[in-house]
Scaffold this motif. Structure first.
Motif, short mmCIF file in Angstrom:
data_model
loop_
_atom_site.label_atom_id
_atom_site.label_comp_id
_atom_site.label_asym_id
_atom_site.label_seq_id
_atom_site.Cartn_x
_atom_site.Cartn_y
_atom_site.Cartn_z
N TYR A 208 -0.23 -2.97 -2.43
CA TYR A 208 -1.25 -2.01 -2.03
C TYR A 208 -2.39 -2.79 -1.40
O TYR A 208 -2.88 -3.77 -1.97
CB TYR A 208 -1.73 -1.25 -3.26
CG TYR A 208 -2.72 -0.14 -2.97
CD1 TYR A 208 -2.29 1.16 -2.74
CD2 TYR A 208 -4.09 -0.38 -2.93
CE1 TYR A 208 -3.18 2.20 -2.47
CE2 TYR A 208 -5.00 0.63 -2.66
CZ TYR A 208 -4.54 1.91 -2.43
OH TYR A 208 -5.44 2.92 -2.16
N TYR A 210 -5.24 -1.21 0.96
CA TYR A 210 -6.52 -0.50 1.03
C TYR A 210 -6.27 0.96 1.40
O TYR A 210 -5.26 1.30 2.01
CB TYR A 210 -7.47 -1.13 2.07
CG TYR A 210 -6.88 -1.21 3.46
CD1 TYR A 210 -6.78 -0.09 4.29
CD2 TYR A 210 -6.39 -2.42 3.95
CE1 TYR A 210 -6.23 -0.17 5.56
CE2 TYR A 210 -5.83 -2.50 5.23
CZ TYR A 210 -5.76 -1.37 6.01
OH TYR A 210 -5.20 -1.45 7.27
N ASP A 211 -7.22 1.84 1.04
CA ASP A 211 -7.26 3.23 1.52
C ASP A 211 -5.88 3.90 1.54
O ASP A 211 -5.41 4.39 2.57
CB ASP A 211 -7.87 3.30 2.93
CG ASP A 211 -9.32 2.87 2.95
OD1 ASP A 211 -9.95 2.91 1.88
OD2 ASP A 211 -9.80 2.47 4.02
N ASP A 212 -5.22 3.93 0.38
CA ASP A 212 -3.91 4.59 0.27
C ASP A 212 -2.89 4.03 1.26
O ASP A 212 -2.05 4.75 1.81
CB ASP A 212 -4.05 6.10 0.48
CG ASP A 212 -4.80 6.78 -0.65
OD1 ASP A 212 -4.70 6.29 -1.79
OD2 ASP A 212 -5.48 7.78 -0.40
N THR A 213 -2.94 2.71 1.47
CA THR A 213 -2.02 2.05 2.40
C THR A 213 -1.27 0.93 1.69
O THR A 213 -1.88 0.17 0.93
CB THR A 213 -2.77 1.47 3.61
OG1 THR A 213 -3.50 2.52 4.26
CG2 THR A 213 -1.82 0.84 4.61
N ARG A 224 6.03 -3.41 7.75
CA ARG A 224 5.13 -2.39 8.26
C ARG A 224 4.08 -1.99 7.21
O ARG A 224 4.18 -2.36 6.05
CB ARG A 224 5.92 -1.15 8.66
CG ARG A 224 6.78 -0.64 7.53
CD ARG A 224 7.81 0.37 7.97
NE ARG A 224 7.25 1.70 8.06
CZ ARG A 224 7.97 2.78 8.39
NH1 ARG A 224 9.26 2.66 8.67
NH2 ARG A 224 7.41 3.96 8.44
N ARG A 225 3.12 -1.22 7.66
CA ARG A 225 2.20 -0.53 6.77
C ARG A 225 2.62 0.93 6.68
O ARG A 225 3.10 1.49 7.65
CB ARG A 225 0.76 -0.61 7.28
CG ARG A 225 0.11 -1.97 7.14
CD ARG A 225 -1.38 -1.88 7.43
NE ARG A 225 -1.62 -1.57 8.84
CZ ARG A 225 -1.94 -2.46 9.77
NH1 ARG A 225 -2.07 -3.74 9.44
NH2 ARG A 225 -2.15 -2.09 11.02
N ASP A 226 2.42 1.54 5.51
CA ASP A 226 2.71 2.96 5.33
C ASP A 226 1.65 3.58 4.43
O ASP A 226 1.01 2.87 3.62
CB ASP A 226 4.09 3.17 4.68
CG ASP A 226 5.20 3.32 5.70
OD1 ASP A 226 5.00 4.07 6.68
OD2 ASP A 226 6.26 2.70 5.53
N ILE A 227 1.49 4.87 4.56
CA ILE A 227 0.60 5.60 3.67
C ILE A 227 1.24 5.69 2.29
O ILE A 227 2.43 6.03 2.16
CB ILE A 227 0.31 7.02 4.21
CG1 ILE A 227 -0.44 6.92 5.54
CG2 ILE A 227 -0.50 7.83 3.21
CD1 ILE A 227 -1.79 6.25 5.46
N TYR A 228 0.46 5.38 1.27
CA TYR A 228 0.95 5.52 -0.11
C TYR A 228 0.73 6.97 -0.55
O TYR A 228 -0.30 7.33 -1.11
CB TYR A 228 0.25 4.55 -1.04
CG TYR A 228 0.73 4.66 -2.48
CD1 TYR A 228 2.09 4.55 -2.77
CD2 TYR A 228 -0.16 4.88 -3.52
CE1 TYR A 228 2.55 4.65 -4.07
CE2 TYR A 228 0.28 4.97 -4.82
CZ TYR A 228 1.64 4.86 -5.09
OH TYR A 228 2.09 4.97 -6.39
#
Length: 247
Positions: A208, A210-213, A224-228
């Protein structure tokens, strides 16, 4: 040693064609000896995953001082995965190309790859199990961002489908300084999230940021980055925090 090693790799490369041959160089007494290991990759024609049991047996013979493998029908130029694997191993890698030539085989000269500080960005890394995968990305992140070197535990490809609970072993977490959080606590930067997306055991990990990412490296895809949230939050089953953030 170079001529003996080249001859050995050529012999093994021909014997194991069309799969990549692989193995180690081990120092036994005053000699450096090449030894073959089984390639247990799911696609052995394209890459190699060295059998962990074979690796352990060779390690018992003496000090492991090198890694060797073949490229099949392509030049011996080190791939991104080769460069990263060389850095991880902190020892030289030896690569020879094997190509079919009539009733026999043709071999390239031996390419020698030395550790040189090669680094990759966190994003858009190619996938190569055991070298460039979800746990490798987490290890790189912790080393660079927090100066913490996490262990690189032996594992097998698609371990979750073969009954090997690699991520579910709490001894690994404790040894690395992580504590499990219970009760839906909000994640903080640097927390690890383990997911169960296939089978009955956790089979993926993300950090994790930052900011639900989350930052992660999905199986067979680019990092990659993804929304959590949504899919990833639904499949998260273990939440860990390192002791450096638990004060």
């Amino acid at each position: 040693m170079a001529n003996d090693l080249l001859a050995f790799i050529q012999q093994e490369g021909a014997r194991q064609y069309p799969s990549e041959a692989c193995g180690l160089v081990v120092r036994v007494g005053k000699k450096s000896v090449p030894v073959a290991c089984k390639n247990v990759a799911e696609n052995p024609q394209a890459h190699f995953v060295m059998d962990v049991v074979d690796y352990a047996k060779v390690s018992d013979m003496g000090e492991v001082v090198g890694v060797w493998h073949t490229h099949v029908e392509i030049p011996p130029t080190p791939s991104v995965a080769d460069k990263r694997g060389c850095e991880n191993s902190e020892m030289p890698w030896y690569i020879v190309s094997v190509s079919k030539a009539g009733d026999g085989f043709a071999f390239s000269d031996m390419e020698i790859l030395e550790p040189s500080g090669f680094e990759l960005d966190y994003l858009e890394r190619p996938y190569a199990f055991g070298v460039l995968d979800c746990w490798s990305l987490v290890r790189d992140y912790y080393r660079r961002e927090y100066g913490i070197r996490l262990g690189d535990y032996p594992r097998i490809e698609r371990f979750w489908a073969k009954g090997h609970n690699f991520f579910g072993n709490p001894e690994h977490w404790k040894n690395e300084g992580f504590k499990q959080l219970i009760g839906g606590e909000e994640p903080q930067a640097g927390d690890l999230l383990f997911f169960q997306t296939s089978g009955d055991i956790p089979n993926h990990v993300a950090v994790y940021i930052y900011d639900d990412t989350i930052l992660h490296h999905p199986h067979g895809r680019l990092s990659r980055r993804d929304i959590y949230g949504g899919y990833w939050q639904k499949h998260a089953i273990i939440h860990l925090r390192h002791e450096i953030k638990c004060t």
